[in-house]
Design an enzyme around this catalytic site. Structure first.
Site, PDB file in Angstrom:
ATOM      1  N   CYS A 123       0.806  -1.218   0.000  1.00  0.00           N
ATOM      2  CA  CYS A 123       0.000   0.000   0.000  1.00  0.00           C
ATOM      3  C   CYS A 123       0.844   1.275   0.000  1.00  0.00           C
ATOM      4  O   CYS A 123       0.336   2.353  -0.317  1.00  0.00           O
ATOM      5  CB  CYS A 123      -0.940   0.006   1.203  1.00  0.00           C
ATOM      6  SG  CYS A 123      -2.025  -1.449   1.292  1.00  0.00           S
ATOM      7  N   HIS A 266      -3.715   6.909   3.249  1.00  0.00           N
ATOM      8  CA  HIS A 266      -4.045   5.632   2.622  1.00  0.00           C
ATOM      9  C   HIS A 266      -5.475   5.247   2.992  1.00  0.00           C
ATOM     10  O   HIS A 266      -5.876   5.323   4.150  1.00  0.00           O
ATOM     11  CB  HIS A 266      -3.067   4.559   3.078  1.00  0.00           C
ATOM     12  CG  HIS A 266      -3.435   3.190   2.605  1.00  0.00           C
ATOM     13  ND1 HIS A 266      -3.746   2.914   1.296  1.00  0.00           N
ATOM     14  CD2 HIS A 266      -3.565   2.015   3.278  1.00  0.00           C
ATOM     15  CE1 HIS A 266      -4.040   1.634   1.166  1.00  0.00           C
ATOM     16  NE2 HIS A 266      -3.941   1.070   2.361  1.00  0.00           N
ATOM     17  N   ASN A 296     -10.094  -0.533  -0.122  1.00  0.00           N
ATOM     18  CA  ASN A 296      -8.641  -0.461  -0.098  1.00  0.00           C
ATOM     19  C   ASN A 296      -8.102  -1.002  -1.418  1.00  0.00           C
ATOM     20  O   ASN A 296      -8.214  -2.191  -1.706  1.00  0.00           O
ATOM     21  CB  ASN A 296      -8.106  -1.286   1.079  1.00  0.00           C
ATOM     22  CG  ASN A 296      -6.596  -1.227   1.204  1.00  0.00           C
ATOM     23  OD1 ASN A 296      -5.904  -0.693   0.344  1.00  0.00           O
ATOM     24  ND2 ASN A 296      -6.075  -1.791   2.285  1.00  0.00           N
TER      25      ASN A 296
END
Length: 339
Positions: A123, A266, A296
């Site tokens: 990520c 994020h 996500n």
């Protein structure tokens, strides 16, 4: 003659001149997931803040999504593919182990003058790619870099694991970077930070499918080549590392929390986003959130959010924007950009 370590080296300032993003058409809603696993819309919203996520078509690969995001980034700054001399793709879901996804994208774009390679930082990948591009451009080795974060996480999700399948989606984001010849502002990258702690590699991982644990006929039923996460421990480390990384770049840019007009974290979990903002003393109205739409998307999440924030006018000329991420590895990263 002075030693090399004592020689002052003047680095070129680097700016972001264009952004782009792409998400697939198909929406997988919480109501859809209720029919697939033992979960509920209310539970997903309460625990994650996610309402729906995008899922790529079977014949739509990571490189396809990355190419579309890259084309939009190039269009936004008026450059042609042949103007690019470096392509960096951040992904944990490459089209193939080899060649790299960046080479597929280079070919699809027609960026014949570009060197191309992939990086894997989960990520945190987009900001790892940004820091890498800043180094190449800042030292004069490259003139124009295209960084892309693209993921088809739907291919590595265990759709029977209710603790993880509700979290992830597919998509891509991109940015174009060049050396800055003017004053600070207009996309200037003021500071970047990256970090890793490999001792915590087992908190978030895809344990199978690589050379350590190849997928075989004997273990295929175990679905080892899918995402596995120890959620509570990951949450704690995510908040701590993201807060520290963001605080570091804010300080190194010579700023304070009051100087930040927008933070783009994020998009992993709404509770993590809120906790990081609180620890940085950033008010809610200065936090960009789009997790409810996409879930996500790993490396692509902050790239998509950055492009959406720019296009929707959430920041403007002279604004200081903080991007901060956290991912498997463990990895973390942050950047301050003055627009």
């Amino acid at each position: 003659m002075a030693a090399n370590s004592d020689i002052a080296f003047k680095r070129l300032p680097v700016k972001i001149i264009g952004t782009g993003s792409y998400v697939p058409e198909r929406r997988l809603t919480n109501a859809d997931l209720e029919k697939m696993v033992d979960t509920s819309h209310e539970w997903i919203i309460e625990r994650t803040g996610i309402v729906e996520r995008r899922i790529a078509a079977p014949d739509e690969y990571t490189s396809h999504m990355g190419t579309k995001a890259a084309q939009r980034a190039l269009e936004s700054c008026g450059l042609k593919p042949e103007d690019i001399d470096l392509i960096i793709v951040a992904t944990i879901t490459p089209d193939t182990f080899t060649p790299s996804t960046s080479c597929y994208i280079q070919d699809a774009l027609g960026a014949k003058n570009a060197a191309a390679f992939d990086i894997s930082a989960a990520c945190s990948g987009f900001l790892f790619a940004m820091k890498t591009a800043v180094q190449y451009i800042g030292t004069g080795q490259m003139k124009t870099a295209l960084i892309i974060a693209a993921e088809k996480l739907s291919t590595v999700v265990n759709w029977e694991d209710r603790s993880t399948c509700v979290l992830f989606g597919d998509g891509a984001g991109a940015a174009v970077l060049q050396a800055s010849t003017g004053e600070e502002g207009e996309g200037s990258v003021l500071a970047t930070d990256i970090g890793s702690d490999g001792s915590l590699h087992d908190l978030l991982q895809i344990p199978g499918g690589g050379s350590r644990c190849p997928t075989t006929a004997e273990n295929a039923h175990e679905r080892l080549a899918t995402l596995a996460m120890r959620g509570n421990e990951t949450f704690r480390h995510a908040v701590t590392r993201m807060k520290a990384s963001a605080a570091s770049v804010i300080e190194r840019a010579g700023l304070t929390a009051d100087d930040i007009q927008l933070i783009i974290p994020h998009q992993a979990n709404l509770r993590i986003i809120n906790a990081v903002a609180q620890r940085l003393s950033i008010p809610e109205d200065k936090v960009f959130v789009n997790i409810e739409k996409y879930g996500n998307t790993s490396a692509a999440a902050v790239a998509i959010a950055f492009d959406e924030a720019r296009r929707s006018g959430r920041f403007g000329k002279g604004d200081n924007v903080v991007l901060v991420t956290f991912g498997a590895g463990l990895t973390w990263s942050a950047a301050v950009i003055r627009w």
